[in-house]
Design a protein around this motif. Structure first.
Motif, PDB file in Angstrom:
ATOM      1  N   TRP A   1      -9.907  -1.541  -0.306  1.00 37.22           N
ATOM      2  CA  TRP A   1     -10.156  -0.127  -0.037  1.00 37.22           C
ATOM      3  C   TRP A   1     -11.151   0.338  -1.084  1.00 37.22           C
ATOM      4  CZ3 TRP A   1      -5.512  -2.459   0.540  1.00 37.22           C
ATOM      5  CH2 TRP A   1      -4.784  -2.201   1.696  1.00 37.22           C
TER       6      TRP A   1
ATOM      7  N   TRP B   1      -0.450  -6.925  -5.177  1.00 37.24           N
ATOM      8  CA  TRP B   1      -1.457  -5.986  -5.646  1.00 37.24           C
ATOM      9  C   TRP B   1      -2.325  -6.700  -6.664  1.00 37.24           C
ATOM     10  CZ3 TRP B   1      -0.038  -0.837  -8.553  1.00 37.24           C
ATOM     11  CH2 TRP B   1      -1.196  -0.038  -8.667  1.00 37.24           C
TER      12      TRP B   1
ATOM     13  N   LEU C   1      -6.603   4.760  -1.006  1.00 32.40           N
ATOM     14  CA  LEU C   1      -5.695   3.969  -0.168  1.00 32.40           C
ATOM     15  C   LEU C   1      -5.439   4.608   1.197  1.00 32.40           C
ATOM     16  CD1 LEU C   1      -3.162   2.591  -2.781  1.00 32.40           C
ATOM     17  CD2 LEU C   1      -4.743   1.262  -1.357  1.00 32.40           C
TER      18      LEU C   1
ATOM     19  N   ARG D   1       0.830  -1.212   0.000  1.00 31.65           N
ATOM     20  CA  ARG D   1       0.000   0.000   0.000  1.00 31.65           C
ATOM     21  C   ARG D   1       0.859   1.254   0.000  1.00 31.65           C
ATOM     22  NH1 ARG D   1      -0.855   3.027   4.149  1.00 31.65           N
ATOM     23  NH2 ARG D   1      -2.479   4.593   4.086  1.00 31.65           N
TER      24      ARG D   1
END
Length: 130
Positions: A76, A123, A63, A2
């Motif tokens: 998110w 990711w 984020l 992140r």
């Protein structure tokens, strides 16, 4: 992951974002052109002459919101989860126009940027729209 995504997005480092997306294999799902890589697509959207889209800014803003866990993914924002609350949608103020937030509340469906990162730091998704 992140924090690394945020850092690359703030720097408008499209190549860095693509590298992060492919770090554990080409696995990031993203919206729009399936024949084009994520970084190129986002650069084009950001530079659209008639209607530029703040893709990287929204990525960073989303984020920086609270997340929730579903299976092995962190997502998110929390407005994306099933049963999202008024408070979840209220967090979107300043990221999306008020009218869009009102429509999402009414439909009980978040259609903005949503990001998924696996518990092991891969990711997985950066999706906008339906």
């Amino acid at each position: 992951m992140r924090e690394r995504i945020i850092k690359a997005a703030v720097a408008c480092d499209y190549a860095g974002l693509q590298k992060l997306g492919d770090e554990k294999g080409p696995s990031v799902r993203f919206s729009y052109d399936p024949d084009q890589d994520m970084a190129t697509t986002w650069r084009i959207q950001e530079e659209w002459k008639d209607s530029p889209q703040p893709v990287l800014a929204r990525l960073v803003q989303v984020l920086n919101l609270p997340f929730y866990q579903e299976g092995n993914l962190y997502w998110w924002p929390t407005a994306f989860r099933e049963g999202a609350t008024e408070a979840d949608f209220a967090l979107l103020k300043g990221i999306y126009p008020d009218s869009m937030i009102t429509d999402m509340r009414k439909e009980k469906s978040y259609i903005g940027m949503r990001v998924g990162i696996s518990v092991d730091g891969d990711w997985q998704a950066a999706i906008q729209g339906d």
